[in-house]
Scaffold this motif. Structure first.
Motif, PDB file in Angstrom:
ATOM      1  N   ALA A 160       0.832  -1.211   0.000  1.00  0.00           N
ATOM      2  CA  ALA A 160       0.000   0.000   0.000  1.00  0.00           C
ATOM      3  C   ALA A 160       0.859   1.251   0.000  1.00  0.00           C
ATOM      4  O   ALA A 160       0.506   2.268  -0.618  1.00  0.00           O
ATOM      5  N   GLY A 161       2.002   1.192   0.670  1.00  0.00           N
ATOM      6  CA  GLY A 161       2.892   2.348   0.738  1.00  0.00           C
ATOM      7  C   GLY A 161       2.447   3.347   1.783  1.00  0.00           C
ATOM      8  O   GLY A 161       1.266   3.426   2.149  1.00  0.00           O
ATOM      9  N   GLY A 162       3.411   4.111   2.289  1.00  0.00           N
ATOM     10  CA  GLY A 162       3.082   5.157   3.255  1.00  0.00           C
ATOM     11  C   GLY A 162       3.110   4.699   4.694  1.00  0.00           C
ATOM     12  O   GLY A 162       2.703   5.456   5.581  1.00  0.00           O
ATOM     13  N   PHE A 163       3.565   3.458   4.944  1.00  0.00           N
ATOM     14  CA  PHE A 163       3.650   2.928   6.300  1.00  0.00           C
ATOM     15  C   PHE A 163       5.083   2.508   6.612  1.00  0.00           C
ATOM     16  O   PHE A 163       5.850   2.145   5.708  1.00  0.00           O
ATOM     17  N   GLU A 164       5.427   2.507   7.887  1.00  0.00           N
ATOM     18  CA  GLU A 164       6.719   1.999   8.332  1.00  0.00           C
ATOM     19  C   GLU A 164       6.517   1.230   9.640  1.00  0.00           C
ATOM     20  O   GLU A 164       5.924   1.750  10.583  1.00  0.00           O
ATOM     21  N   ILE A 165       6.972  -0.027   9.684  1.00  0.00           N
ATOM     22  CA  ILE A 165       6.898  -0.812  10.908  1.00  0.00           C
ATOM     23  C   ILE A 165       8.033  -0.356  11.814  1.00  0.00           C
ATOM     24  O   ILE A 165       9.212  -0.512  11.481  1.00  0.00           O
ATOM     25  N   VAL A 166       7.693   0.202  12.975  1.00  0.00           N
ATOM     26  CA  VAL A 166       8.715   0.766  13.861  1.00  0.00           C
ATOM     27  C   VAL A 166       8.844   0.012  15.177  1.00  0.00           C
ATOM     28  O   VAL A 166       9.771   0.265  15.946  1.00  0.00           O
TER      29      VAL A 166
ATOM     30  N   LYS B  44       9.972 -14.961  19.158  1.00  0.00           N
ATOM     31  CA  LYS B  44       9.177 -14.642  17.968  1.00  0.00           C
ATOM     32  C   LYS B  44       9.234 -13.153  17.667  1.00  0.00           C
ATOM     33  O   LYS B  44       9.327 -12.748  16.497  1.00  0.00           O
ATOM     34  N   ALA B  45       9.185 -12.322  18.698  1.00  0.00           N
ATOM     35  CA  ALA B  45       9.264 -10.871  18.497  1.00  0.00           C
ATOM     36  C   ALA B  45      10.607 -10.483  17.898  1.00  0.00           C
ATOM     37  O   ALA B  45      10.679  -9.671  16.964  1.00  0.00           O
ATOM     38  N   ARG B  46      11.679 -11.073  18.404  1.00  0.00           N
ATOM     39  CA  ARG B  46      13.019 -10.748  17.893  1.00  0.00           C
ATOM     40  C   ARG B  46      13.190 -11.214  16.452  1.00  0.00           C
ATOM     41  O   ARG B  46      13.794 -10.512  15.623  1.00  0.00           O
ATOM     42  N   GLN B  47      12.658 -12.376  16.125  1.00  0.00           N
ATOM     43  CA  GLN B  47      12.750 -12.887  14.754  1.00  0.00           C
ATOM     44  C   GLN B  47      12.008 -11.969  13.786  1.00  0.00           C
ATOM     45  O   GLN B  47      12.512 -11.672  12.692  1.00  0.00           O
ATOM     46  N   ALA B  48      10.813 -11.548  14.161  1.00  0.00           N
ATOM     47  CA  ALA B  48      10.040 -10.646  13.307  1.00  0.00           C
ATOM     48  C   ALA B  48      10.759  -9.318  13.140  1.00  0.00           C
ATOM     49  O   ALA B  48      10.812  -8.762  12.033  1.00  0.00           O
ATOM     50  N   ALA B  49      11.309  -8.803  14.215  1.00  0.00           N
ATOM     51  CA  ALA B  49      12.027  -7.523  14.151  1.00  0.00           C
ATOM     52  C   ALA B  49      13.210  -7.615  13.199  1.00  0.00           C
ATOM     53  O   ALA B  49      13.451  -6.703  12.394  1.00  0.00           O
ATOM     54  N   GLU B  50      13.953  -8.707  13.266  1.00  0.00           N
ATOM     55  CA  GLU B  50      15.098  -8.875  12.374  1.00  0.00           C
ATOM     56  C   GLU B  50      14.640  -8.985  10.926  1.00  0.00           C
ATOM     57  O   GLU B  50      15.238  -8.395  10.021  1.00  0.00           O
TER      58      GLU B  50
ATOM     59  N   TRP C  70      11.943  -7.688   9.633  1.00  0.00           N
ATOM     60  CA  TRP C  70      11.322  -6.458   9.152  1.00  0.00           C
ATOM     61  C   TRP C  70      12.199  -5.226   9.328  1.00  0.00           C
ATOM     62  O   TRP C  70      11.767  -4.104   9.036  1.00  0.00           O
ATOM     63  N   GLY C  71      13.396  -5.408   9.810  1.00  0.00           N
ATOM     64  CA  GLY C  71      14.307  -4.275   9.967  1.00  0.00           C
ATOM     65  C   GLY C  71      13.957  -3.348  11.108  1.00  0.00           C
ATOM     66  O   GLY C  71      14.231  -2.143  11.055  1.00  0.00           O
ATOM     67  N   VAL C  72      13.351  -3.896  12.156  1.00  0.00           N
ATOM     68  CA  VAL C  72      12.994  -3.102  13.334  1.00  0.00           C
ATOM     69  C   VAL C  72      14.149  -3.164  14.336  1.00  0.00           C
ATOM     70  O   VAL C  72      14.640  -4.258  14.645  1.00  0.00           O
ATOM     71  N   PRO C  73      14.617  -2.040  14.854  1.00  0.00           N
ATOM     72  CA  PRO C  73      15.745  -2.053  15.797  1.00  0.00           C
ATOM     73  C   PRO C  73      15.420  -2.812  17.084  1.00  0.00           C
ATOM     74  O   PRO C  73      14.263  -2.867  17.516  1.00  0.00           O
ATOM     75  N   LYS C  74      16.461  -3.376  17.714  1.00  0.00           N
ATOM     76  CA  LYS C  74      16.280  -4.188  18.917  1.00  0.00           C
ATOM     77  C   LYS C  74      15.609  -3.411  20.047  1.00  0.00           C
ATOM     78  O   LYS C  74      14.860  -3.984  20.843  1.00  0.00           O
ATOM     79  N   LYS C  75      15.853  -2.114  20.126  1.00  0.00           N
ATOM     80  CA  LYS C  75      15.259  -1.316  21.203  1.00  0.00           C
ATOM     81  C   LYS C  75      13.741  -1.208  21.078  1.00  0.00           C
ATOM     82  O   LYS C  75      13.066  -0.804  22.037  1.00  0.00           O
TER      83      LYS C  75
END
Length: 361
Positions: free
Chosen positions: A24-30, A39-45, A47-52
């Motif tokens: 769709a565009g215009g969104f960023e997973i932060v 599971k949270a850490r795997q998804a973050a890696e 999707w390019g979400v920082p560890k913090k």
């Protein structure tokens, strides 16, 4: 600047949300959150979400000022708490279908959205099918006249999904809330959300209890059928199955005093091709194909553009967030599915027709 999204629950459906956001565009997973840290850490890696910005508590995640919206991708029984918390924290919410497993949970979610003036959109992507959108316009224009009877139907002959879907503690219920919510909502949406007042229903699980994969562990329904009476005098018959000895339970349609419509196509059945319908067809840039048997007319339509409904729902959500518009799918309308589903389960349990009440806000 993109709309910044925090995702709660990193199971399979979260991948569908993330993919649709990307297209769709215009969104960023932060930020991401899952009660299972791995599971949270795997998804973050992935999707390019920082560890913090990886959390096991959605309340902690919601403290991030950077988050504009939240995607709730938990199992059904886990929808209410993160949704209400996010709305109370001033975030818009896109929650996967169904709105909730229970009427009480769904009501609380709508109340939170209204109290905080935030968007609550439920992921019923089928509603964005252009054929359904056109059918809704036909009905809204009054071309059918008063609708006195409708059927809302969906069928899997052998399609029990297993996993968390078959347990009441996680899913709340079975086929009715899992896949039935699609055709039930779409029929209500097309008809302008008539107010239900009484429900008579049955639910069963015969076939799944003969399957060694599900026998004695599944505690939700594989089949449901209901007779729903509306305040306006109309009636809807609802049918859905994960497993059934049949290859179809019929189609979804509406019968009006002036014309009828098959929702999936759509096809209009009338005595003539009215000027009002001609005008609507032309305004939509479509082509009508009337087939006039003696004393009747059957009208099909061509020219619908192919649409990725997953992406379409996210685009609609994006525009609502950016323009501070109402939810593209009104949560008060989706709540009617919970009103009816609550009636279905109470009716089956009591063995008789029950009254249902739509919450007032």
């Amino acid at each position: 600047m993109p709309i910044r999204v925090g995702i709660v629950g990193t199971g399979g459906i979260s991948r569908a949300h993330r993919h649709a956001y990307d297209k769709a565009g215009g969104f960023e997973i932060v930020a991401v959150c899952d009660i299972v840290g791995k599971k949270a850490r795997q998804a973050a890696e992935e999707w390019g979400v920082p560890k913090k910005s990886v959390f096991t508590s959605y309340n902690k995640m919601l403290e991030m000022e950077e988050i504009d919206t939240v995607s709730v991708c938990t199992y059904n029984q886990g929808h209410r708490r993160p949704t209400v918390a996010a709305l109370n924290a001033g975030k818009h919410v896109f929650c996967e279908k169904p709105m909730a497993a229970t009427l009480a949970d769904a009501t609380a979610m709508v109340q939170a959205a209204k109290a905080n003036g935030k968007i609550l959109q439920i992921g019923i992507h089928s509603t964005f099918n252009p054929r359904l959108q056109f059918a809704k316009k036909i009905i809204a224009e009054g071309i059918l006249g008063d609708i006195y009877y409708s059927e809302s139907s969906g069928c899997r002959r052998r399609g029990n999904p297993g996993h968390t879907f078959i347990y009441k503690k996680t899913a709340g219920a079975g086929a009715i809330v899992d896949i039935g919510v699609y055709n039930m909502h779409d029929s209500l949406y097309a008809m302008g959300y008539p107010k239900p007042v009484r429900v008579s229903a049955i639910t069963e699980d015969y076939i799944s209890q003969q399957d060694p994969r599900f026998k004695d562990i599944m505690d939700v329904e594989e089949f449901g059928a209901a007779w729903v009476r509306f305040e306006n005098g109309g009636v809807m018959v609802f049918k859905i199955s994960w497993a059934v000895h049949q290859n179809t339970l019929g189609s979804s349609f509406c019968l009006g005093k002036e014309a009828g419509i098959a929702l999936g196509s759509p096809v209009v059945f009338a005595d003539s091709y009215s000027k009002e319908l001609q005008k609507l067809v032309e305004s939509e840039g479509l082509t009508a194909k009337p087939d006039p048997p003696e004393g009747m007319t059957t009208i099909s339509f061509e020219g619908f553009q192919g649409v990725d409904v997953w992406v379409a729902q996210m685009m609609a959500f994006r525009e609502a967030v950016l323009t501070d518009a109402p939810s593209p799918i009104p949560p008060e309308g989706v709540l009617l599915t919970n009103v009816i589903m609550d009636g279905i389960f109470r009716s089956h349990e009591s063995g008789k027709e029950v009254a249902v009440r739509v919450p007032e806000f």
